[in-house]
Motif scaffolding. Structure first.
Motif, PDB file in Angstrom:
ATOM      1  N   LEU B 132       0.815  -1.223   0.000  1.00 29.38           N
ATOM      2  CA  LEU B 132       0.000   0.000   0.000  1.00 29.38           C
ATOM      3  C   LEU B 132       0.847   1.272   0.000  1.00 29.38           C
ATOM      4  CD1 LEU B 132      -2.974  -0.806   2.378  1.00 29.38           C
ATOM      5  CD2 LEU B 132      -3.025  -0.498  -0.092  1.00 29.38           C
ATOM      6  N   SER B 133       2.077   1.166  -0.499  1.00 33.90           N
ATOM      7  CA  SER B 133       2.952   2.346  -0.521  1.00 33.90           C
ATOM      8  C   SER B 133       2.304   3.537  -1.205  1.00 33.90           C
ATOM      9  CB  SER B 133       4.256   2.003  -1.250  1.00 33.90           C
ATOM     10  OG  SER B 133       5.018   1.129  -0.461  1.00 33.90           O
ATOM     11  N   GLU B 134       1.467   3.236  -2.188  1.00 28.56           N
ATOM     12  CA  GLU B 134       0.873   4.323  -2.978  1.00 28.56           C
ATOM     13  C   GLU B 134      -0.321   4.981  -2.291  1.00 28.56           C
ATOM     14  OE1 GLU B 134       2.357   5.189  -5.912  1.00 28.56           O
ATOM     15  OE2 GLU B 134       3.821   3.695  -5.202  1.00 28.56           O
ATOM     16  N   ARG B 135      -0.826   4.348  -1.251  1.00 28.05           N
ATOM     17  CA  ARG B 135      -2.075   4.855  -0.671  1.00 28.05           C
ATOM     18  C   ARG B 135      -1.927   5.250   0.794  1.00 28.05           C
ATOM     19  NH1 ARG B 135      -5.226   4.042  -4.712  1.00 28.05           N
ATOM     20  NH2 ARG B 135      -7.304   4.258  -3.869  1.00 28.05           N
ATOM     21  N   MET B 136      -0.717   5.599   1.190  1.00 30.55           N
ATOM     22  CA  MET B 136      -0.437   5.888   2.582  1.00 30.55           C
ATOM     23  C   MET B 136      -1.233   7.066   3.139  1.00 30.55           C
ATOM     24  SD  MET B 136       3.541   5.256   3.323  1.00 30.55           S
ATOM     25  CE  MET B 136       4.217   6.316   2.076  1.00 30.55           C
ATOM     26  N   TYR B 137      -1.500   8.042   2.286  1.00 30.21           N
ATOM     27  CA  TYR B 137      -2.158   9.254   2.785  1.00 30.21           C
ATOM     28  C   TYR B 137      -3.646   9.290   2.464  1.00 30.21           C
ATOM     29  CZ  TYR B 137       2.581  10.421   3.874  1.00 30.21           C
ATOM     30  OH  TYR B 137       3.834  10.374   4.409  1.00 30.21           O
ATOM     31  N   HIS B 138      -4.199   8.128   2.152  1.00 29.45           N
ATOM     32  CA  HIS B 138      -5.640   8.043   1.944  1.00 29.45           C
ATOM     33  C   HIS B 138      -6.329   7.738   3.264  1.00 29.45           C
ATOM     34  CE1 HIS B 138      -4.252   7.805  -2.151  1.00 29.45           C
ATOM     35  NE2 HIS B 138      -5.497   7.814  -2.624  1.00 29.45           N
ATOM     36  N   ARG B 139      -7.541   8.254   3.368  1.00 28.34           N
ATOM     37  CA  ARG B 139      -8.335   7.910   4.551  1.00 28.34           C
ATOM     38  C   ARG B 139      -9.111   6.628   4.260  1.00 28.34           C
ATOM     39  NH1 ARG B 139      -8.035  12.606   7.666  1.00 28.34           N
ATOM     40  NH2 ARG B 139      -7.341  14.277   6.294  1.00 28.34           N
ATOM     41  N   PRO B 140      -9.552   5.937   5.315  1.00 28.20           N
ATOM     42  CA  PRO B 140     -10.254   4.649   5.114  1.00 28.20           C
ATOM     43  C   PRO B 140     -11.396   4.739   4.099  1.00 28.20           C
ATOM     44  CG  PRO B 140      -9.796   4.966   7.433  1.00 28.20           C
ATOM     45  CD  PRO B 140      -9.323   6.207   6.735  1.00 28.20           C
ATOM     46  N   ASN B 141     -12.163   5.842   4.094  1.00 26.41           N
ATOM     47  CA  ASN B 141     -13.302   5.905   3.175  1.00 26.41           C
ATOM     48  C   ASN B 141     -12.867   6.078   1.717  1.00 26.41           C
ATOM     49  OD1 ASN B 141     -12.517   8.551   3.236  1.00 26.41           O
ATOM     50  ND2 ASN B 141     -14.464   9.357   4.019  1.00 26.41           N
ATOM     51  N   GLU B 142     -11.563   6.299   1.507  1.00 26.64           N
ATOM     52  CA  GLU B 142     -11.066   6.390   0.137  1.00 26.64           C
ATOM     53  C   GLU B 142     -10.424   5.071  -0.309  1.00 26.64           C
ATOM     54  OE1 GLU B 142      -9.860  11.069   0.867  1.00 26.64           O
ATOM     55  OE2 GLU B 142      -8.374   9.481   1.022  1.00 26.64           O
ATOM     56  N   LEU B 143     -10.534   4.036   0.547  1.00 26.29           N
ATOM     57  CA  LEU B 143      -9.906   2.748   0.245  1.00 26.29           C
ATOM     58  C   LEU B 143     -10.971   1.671   0.089  1.00 26.29           C
ATOM     59  CD1 LEU B 143      -7.113   2.905   2.981  1.00 26.29           C
ATOM     60  CD2 LEU B 143      -6.797   3.296   0.527  1.00 26.29           C
ATOM     61  N   SER B 144     -10.634   0.629  -0.675  1.00 22.21           N
ATOM     62  CA  SER B 144     -11.560  -0.500  -0.826  1.00 22.21           C
ATOM     63  C   SER B 144     -11.491  -1.371   0.425  1.00 22.21           C
ATOM     64  CB  SER B 144     -11.157  -1.328  -2.049  1.00 22.21           C
ATOM     65  OG  SER B 144      -9.959  -2.014  -1.769  1.00 22.21           O
TER      66      SER B 144
END
Lengths: 409, 226
Positions: B132-144
């Motif tokens: 998940l290196s690419e999604r470190m700064y996403h919040r949970p609601n922005e993740l699957s």
């Protein structure tokens, strides 16, 4: 609790408040009003203090006032009323005997109408006094001269006009030497004083000065004919000595025996200053109390929102505990949230608290001064409120059972 | 020996009635084992997980963890053990919604008192290990869903715990995503981690070396599958 944890708590607090902006704003309204009240009042009073100090300083604290009545009554009015009048004669004798006095000036005043040609000014302050009045008041003569000793001795109908009267009569320089009528009696104008402005809100230009002996000749009421005597010391450091000398000299003049009480009063500005201080202290306290009350109301609001927040975030508390948060980690987290909430309210309150008196003083003549003390008080109050009202919800959060909290929907 | 339960009993009082969560359970788990726990609801799976994860204490019996008797630890000590020795993975992920993935992963280290640079470095590594290196700064609601569970796994392993407890980690995921998650667990095991996996699906349980079946608070069967 580590430093890192505190920092994280601040971040969490700010982000969780950001999510509920409206609710947070409504909650801190009470805090804002409370702090604003305290700050505004403290600023007003600080401004007032400064003005009063300045005015007292301009009057000079080396002046003592001899009168029939004290300025601050401690006894019954009829006891004071029974006292013999203070007369111009006493002033003359004091002037001869007092070694610490620079000036001794008798003074009495009443209201009257002053007429010049077709203009009549009503309700003028007519002051009966002597030649040294001008020095003791540090007033300035603009045209002509002030009253002379001889005019007093001879009870001459001479008058010195204040600047306000001079303007009311058309600012005519040639008025000096002419005749005006005070309550129908003719007086010759010998001089005009420069503008003096206000002191303690009292107009000092709408005045006419006449020899005190002339004044007393026409005094309307016998009981109003007691004069006041102003005694100015040579040296402000010797006011104490002057006071002692004045009291003993007055007792000799009055022929009082050792056991008899003074039948006169020695007044001084510092008494008023003391009274002012004690009066404003009460206002101060009352206002701080009002501020504290609205802070209290605000505090209840803070407690309410914190309790709601704790319930809403039960699950979060469970997760944090599962990850190793101890009770006091949770406690401090929620306490910090309450602190942040209150501090935001406090800062808005402080800004408003300065803005309001600043605007008021810009529009009116009301004095205003920024007080660092007020900021400190406001800050301490909000911190106190945050801790007092935040501790219960925070403790409630800290005590939650992690198993129950993790299952909470 | 990492875990040892001796006559472990947990009794709940519900309206004056005694309910047995665990009843005289004896169990040992070695370091590096991969164990599945199965059983119908009410069989004691959750109770066992709570006890092993230091969220709860035994009513009677002993719990020995890594050679130390931890049966009656203070609340403070329990929190410390949870923080340092356990990595939880939940069915519902339990990520904090307002925080980014990396902040979520950082959390256990905050409670451990680690410095910020250390925390961020470990959190980045943990996220990288679950891809998940690419999604470190996403919040949970922005993740699957699958990504959320991977963040949760990163959070569980970031502090190098002695024991990973996974409670129905695939329960909220579709089959394909569930497989991915199980593969990550498998690789964690290969890397030497001790894992206890609670599930009610046979094919998931079979990934483990050993399957323990519970019923009415007792161990019904305990079999090695590998």
């Amino acid at each position: 609790m580590t430093y890192a944890g505190v920092r994280e708590s601040f971040r969490t607090a700010i982000s969780s408040l950001r999510v509920r902006k409206t609710r947070a704003f409504l909650t801190i309204l009470g805090i804002v009003i409370g702090v604003a009240t305290v700050i505004a009042i403290v600023s007003f009073i600080a401004g007032l203090d400064r003005t009063v100090e300045k005015e007292f300083a301009s009057i000079g604290s080396s002046v003592l006032y001899v009168g029939k009545y004290p300025w601050i009554w401690t006894g019954k009015w009829y006891d004071y009323r029974r006292r013999p009048d203070i007369t111009v004669d006493i002033a003359d004798r004091l002037r001869e005997r007092l070694t610490y006095a620079e000036y001794v000036v008798p003074e009495i005043s009443d209201n009257g109408n002053v007429n010049y040609r077709s203009t009549t000014v009503e309700d003028v302050d007519i002051v009966g006094t002597s030649q040294d009045y001008i020095y003791i008041e540090s007033a300035e003569v603009k045209i002509g001269r002030f009253l002379s000793e001889m005019e007093n001795v001879r009870k001459r109908h001479s008058v010195v006009l204040g600047w306000g009267l001079f303007e009311a009569f058309g600012s005519d320089q040639k008025i000096v030497g002419r005749r005006v009528y005070i309550d129908g009696r003719p007086f010759k104008v010998v001089g005009v004083l420069a503008r003096r402005g206000k002191s303690f809100g009292q107009e000092r230009d709408n005045m006419a000065y006449v020899p005190i002996n002339t004044f007393l000749k026409y005094a309307r009421y016998k009981h109003k004919s007691s004069v006041n005597i102003r005694v100015k010391g040579r040296d402000i450091a010797e006011v104490g000595l002057l006071r002692e000398e004045l009291i003993s000299t007055m007792r000799i003049i009055r022929g009082l025996k050792g056991y008899e009480e003074n039948d006169f009063s020695i007044n001084e500005m510092s008494q008023l200053l003391d009274m002012y201080a004690s009066q404003t202290k009460n206002i101060y306290l009352a206002m701080v109390l009002i501020g504290a009350l609205s802070l209290l109301v605000g505090g209840v609001g803070v407690m309410n929102i914190m309790l709601v927040s704790v319930t809403e975030r039960t699950r979060e508390i469970g997760v944090r505990k599962a990850l190793g948060a101890r009770r006091h980690d949770i406690l401090i987290q929620f306490l910090i949230e309450a602190l942040v909430l209150c501090w935001i309210g406090g800062v808005i309150g402080i800004i408003l608290g300065f803005l309001i008196p600043f605007l008021v003083s810009a529009v009116t003549e009301f004095p205003f001064a920024i007080s660092i003390k007020a900021v400190a008080v406001g800050f301490l109050f909000t911190t106190g409120v945050a801790i007092f009202f935040g501790i219960y919800p925070a403790a409630k959060a800290a005590k939650k059972d992690p198993i129950y909290a993790l299952r909470y929907e | 020996m990492l875990i040892q339960l001796e006559r472990a009993t947990r009794i709940y009082l519900l309206g004056g009635e005694k309910i047995y969560g665990l009843r005289d359970v004896n169990l040992s788990i070695e370091k590096g084992e991969y164990v599945s726990v199965m059983g119908p609801s009410g069989s004691g799976k959750s109770t066992m997980l709570n006890i092993l994860g230091f969220l709860d204490r035994l009513t009677s019996g002993r719990y020995i963890f890594d050679g130390e008797d931890v049966s009656s630890l203070s609340e403070e000590k329990l929190a410390r053990y949870r923080n340092r020795t356990i990595g939880f993975i939940f069915q519902t992920f339990n990520l904090l919604p307002r925080m980014t993935a990396i902040s979520n992963v950082e959390l256990p280290l905050i409670y451990r008192g680690e410095r910020r640079d250390v925390r961020l470095k470990s959190a980045r590594e943990a996220l990288a290990s679950v891809g998940l290196s690419e999604r470190m700064y996403h919040r949970p609601n922005e993740l699957s869903g699958g990504e959320r569970q991977r963040v949760a796994i990163a959070r569980a392993v970031v502090g190098s715990p002695s024991l990973i407890l996974a409670d129905e980690p695939t329960g909220n995921l579709d089959q394909a995503t569930g497989e991915e998650i199980i593969q990550i667990l498998d690789s964690l095991h290969t890397a030497g981690n001790t894992i206890i996996l609670v599930t009610h699906e046979e094919f998931i349980a079979e990934h483990a070396d050993r399957i323990i079946r519970l019923r009415d608070g007792r161990i019904e069967s305990d079999e090695r599958v590998r």
